[in-house]
Design an enzyme around this catalytic site. Structure first.
Site, short mmCIF file in Angstrom:
data_model
loop_
_atom_site.label_atom_id
_atom_site.label_comp_id
_atom_site.label_asym_id
_atom_site.label_seq_id
_atom_site.Cartn_x
_atom_site.Cartn_y
_atom_site.Cartn_z
N SER A 121 0.80 -1.23 0.00
CA SER A 121 0.00 0.00 0.00
C SER A 121 0.84 1.28 0.00
O SER A 121 0.34 2.33 -0.36
CB SER A 121 -0.96 0.02 1.20
OG SER A 121 -0.23 0.08 2.42
N HIS B 279 0.75 4.29 6.88
CA HIS B 279 0.18 5.10 5.81
C HIS B 279 0.52 6.57 6.03
O HIS B 279 0.92 6.97 7.12
CB HIS B 279 -1.34 4.93 5.75
CG HIS B 279 -1.77 3.70 5.03
ND1 HIS B 279 -3.09 3.33 4.92
CD2 HIS B 279 -1.08 2.74 4.36
CE1 HIS B 279 -3.19 2.19 4.24
NE2 HIS B 279 -1.97 1.82 3.89
N ASP C 270 -8.14 5.84 3.37
CA ASP C 270 -8.68 4.80 4.27
C ASP C 270 -10.08 5.19 4.70
O ASP C 270 -10.40 6.37 4.86
CB ASP C 270 -7.77 4.65 5.49
CG ASP C 270 -6.36 4.20 5.10
OD1 ASP C 270 -6.22 3.48 4.09
OD2 ASP C 270 -5.41 4.56 5.82
#
Length: 191
Positions: free
Chosen positions: A50, A88, A113
């Protein structure tokens, strides 16, 4: 001179590595519900893509525990989401009367998200990564990895033994002469 180099190598590389790992092991046993740290730093192995190409699958990332008020848009944070830790990038900082929350997104993901990260879920802010080390550590944690380490240790130890204690051709010649002398002496004693 070689001895001094071995001591320096031990003090600079091996000893800190052992202290670091022992600290993590002890803290993980003492506080099983928390992720162990060493002086505020925590290592994590990246298991998803990711955040590629900034952080790749198999990288070992190092994060540092920080106060949530010091986290800004654009920072990469590691946070707990259920039983997993995700790294992230912060897309938005939400200050709700002094309580900080964060909207995040993986660099390689198309959308942000679908949850808000609370301050208490944050494990730390990204400091550095060691490319590929996470994959190596995962391999070493498997039985075949452990077997490979043991085999390498045996092979290296054996090679070092023969290099250090092995017979040179001169030593072998002296040994043959000694054996011949011993045999002749035995023959003379038996007469």
């Amino acid at each position: 001179m070689k001895k001094i180099l071995y001591y320096i190598l031990f003090l600079v590389i091996v000893l800190p590595f052992l202290i670091f790992n022992l600290t993590l092991i002890i803290k993980s046993k003492l506080y099983p519900d928390k992720i162990a740290d060493f002086m505020g730093y925590k290592p994590f192995i990246v298991m998803s893509g990711s955040m590629e190409t900034t952080i790749n699958i198999g990288d070992l990332v190092i994060v540092k525990k920080v106060n949530s008020s010091s986290i800004h848009t654009g920072d990469i944070i590691a946070f707990k989401n259920g039983n997993i830790v995700i790294s992230h990038r912060v897309k938005e900082v939400i200050n709700d009367s002094g309580t900080y929350k964060f909207k995040t997104k993986g660099d390689n993901n198309n959308v942000a998200d679908d949850f808000i990260v609370s301050s208490d879920a944050i494990e730390g802010i990204f400091v550095n990564k060691i490319p590929g080390l996470g994959s190596i550590l995962l391999f070493l944690g498997k039985p075949i990895g452990l077997l490979m380490v043991i085999l390498v240790i045996i092979i290296v130890s054996t090679a070092l033994y023969f290099v250090k204690f092995g017979y040179s051709t001169k030593d072998a010649e002296l040994m043959r002469e000694f054996q011949e002398f011993k045999r002749n002496k035995e023959l003379n004693n038996n007469k």
